[in-house]
Structures are given as C-alpha cells and as structure tokens.
Design a protein around this motif. Sequence first.
Motif, PDB file in Angstrom:
ATOM      1  N   TYR A   1       0.814  -1.215   0.000  1.00 26.71           N
ATOM      2  CA  TYR A   1       0.000   0.000   0.000  1.00 26.71           C
ATOM      3  C   TYR A   1       0.851   1.270   0.000  1.00 26.71           C
ATOM      4  CZ  TYR A   1      -3.663   3.306   1.328  1.00 26.71           C
ATOM      5  OH  TYR A   1      -4.516   4.373   1.369  1.00 26.71           O
ATOM      6  N   GLU A   2       1.812   1.367   0.917  1.00 29.86           N
ATOM      7  CA  GLU A   2       2.602   2.596   1.020  1.00 29.86           C
ATOM      8  C   GLU A   2       3.414   2.857  -0.250  1.00 29.86           C
ATOM      9  OE1 GLU A   2       5.110  -0.788   2.571  1.00 29.86           O
ATOM     10  OE2 GLU A   2       3.049  -0.171   2.951  1.00 29.86           O
ATOM     11  N   ASP A   3       3.843   1.801  -0.915  1.00 33.14           N
ATOM     12  CA  ASP A   3       4.585   1.965  -2.168  1.00 33.14           C
ATOM     13  C   ASP A   3       3.657   2.386  -3.310  1.00 33.14           C
ATOM     14  OD1 ASP A   3       6.944   1.191  -0.862  1.00 33.14           O
ATOM     15  OD2 ASP A   3       6.597  -0.924  -1.330  1.00 33.14           O
ATOM     16  N   ILE A   4       2.452   1.862  -3.328  1.00 38.02           N
ATOM     17  CA  ILE A   4       1.495   2.242  -4.367  1.00 38.02           C
ATOM     18  C   ILE A   4       1.079   3.704  -4.189  1.00 38.02           C
ATOM     19  CG2 ILE A   4      -0.709   1.692  -5.473  1.00 38.02           C
ATOM     20  CD1 ILE A   4      -0.320  -1.170  -4.217  1.00 38.02           C
ATOM     21  N   LEU A   5       1.004   4.156  -2.932  1.00 39.58           N
ATOM     22  CA  LEU A   5       0.727   5.582  -2.706  1.00 39.58           C
ATOM     23  C   LEU A   5       1.837   6.443  -3.314  1.00 39.58           C
ATOM     24  CD1 LEU A   5      -0.730   5.729   0.927  1.00 39.58           C
ATOM     25  CD2 LEU A   5      -1.950   5.639  -1.267  1.00 39.58           C
ATOM     26  N   ALA A   6       3.085   5.978  -3.264  1.00 39.64           N
ATOM     27  CA  ALA A   6       4.188   6.699  -3.919  1.00 39.64           C
ATOM     28  C   ALA A   6       3.988   6.713  -5.438  1.00 39.64           C
ATOM     29  CB  ALA A   6       5.534   6.073  -3.557  1.00 39.64           C
TER      30      ALA A   6
END
Length: 184
Positions: free
Chosen positions: A124-129
Amino acid sequence: MKTKKDLKSTYLTFGNWSSKIVDFLKNTSGDYLEIGSYWGVLIAEIGIDFPNKQLYSIDPFISDGWTGQIRGTNLSDIEDVFQHNIKDLNITHFKSTSKEFLDRGDFSQISNVSCMLIDGSHHYEDILADIEIFKRIDNNYAKYLVFDDLHIPDVAAAVNYFRETFKDRVSSEREPGQFKLDEM
C-alpha cells in the motif's frame, strides 16, 4: 529493427488492459510510463508499436515479496532480460523505487506522460508513492491510468484511495482499476 519475436519472456500474459493501453496511446500525443516493468515485455512491445513516443520505466529490480522471492531480494536475472528487451528502443529506465524517484524530484523528463501503468510494488505505502508520481506529472493531458493485480488487498485499497482522491477528474472507470481522466 527490433520486432516482438526478438523479445525474451516466459509465460507472461497480460490482461485485456494491455490492449486498452495500446488503443489509448493510438489516440493521444502523450507518452507512456510504466512502474514495475519486470521482464520489460509490455513496455518493449509498446516501444515497437510506437517508435515516435517516449516511454519510461521505473523499476528497482528488487522483489516486493509477490514475485516468488523474499521481499528485498535483488532481481538481477530479471533485470538482464529487461535490458535485452528494451535495448535499442525509445525507453528511458529509472532504476529506483518510486519513493527514490519522488525524492529526486526531477519530473521534467516525464512531463508529457498521458498513460501510466502501476504494477510495481504491491504494498500500500509503495502504491501511494506511485500515485504521488501520477499527481506530480499530472498536466493538461487526458490520462489513462491502469492498476494491475487488484486481487491483492493492498492494491485494491490503493485503487480505492485513488478513486476517492480523483473522483472529480475520473470520466470513466472502464473496468476496475482502469481509469480514464478528463483534461484539466
């Protein structure tokens, strides 16, 4: 001149979204950005089909844990195939994570992007990037944005975040995770 027969791949197949990306690119002057290229088959095929467009790839070749290797494993063998597949094509590769790319902050090279595939890290946190990259290159072009692997919970959650964040710009969601956005 490179042809699709020159590409190295294994069992890789794409969903129907790949043909929709090609159809969108036929009707736009903008370029293409792929986050998570793996073997580079799709971006190479697009490069062969669109020799006058500039294509960009962001991929660090580090496993996210969904590629059959432990998260953080170096994927140098996959990178070698990728480099073979994109050789002599109109593709610029940024060997970095999306977070590293954001930290560098140089978006001038990719400012003409109108179509983007998010298929990198499935966390999730990488996809937000990845979505933040989309926001920073957002320009006056109509956009087509595709997320892959919606069956993974973090990807589905990030797609829901995108859907809510861009609800005023999304003109259609052709299929889950495939967004057409209006010009600004």
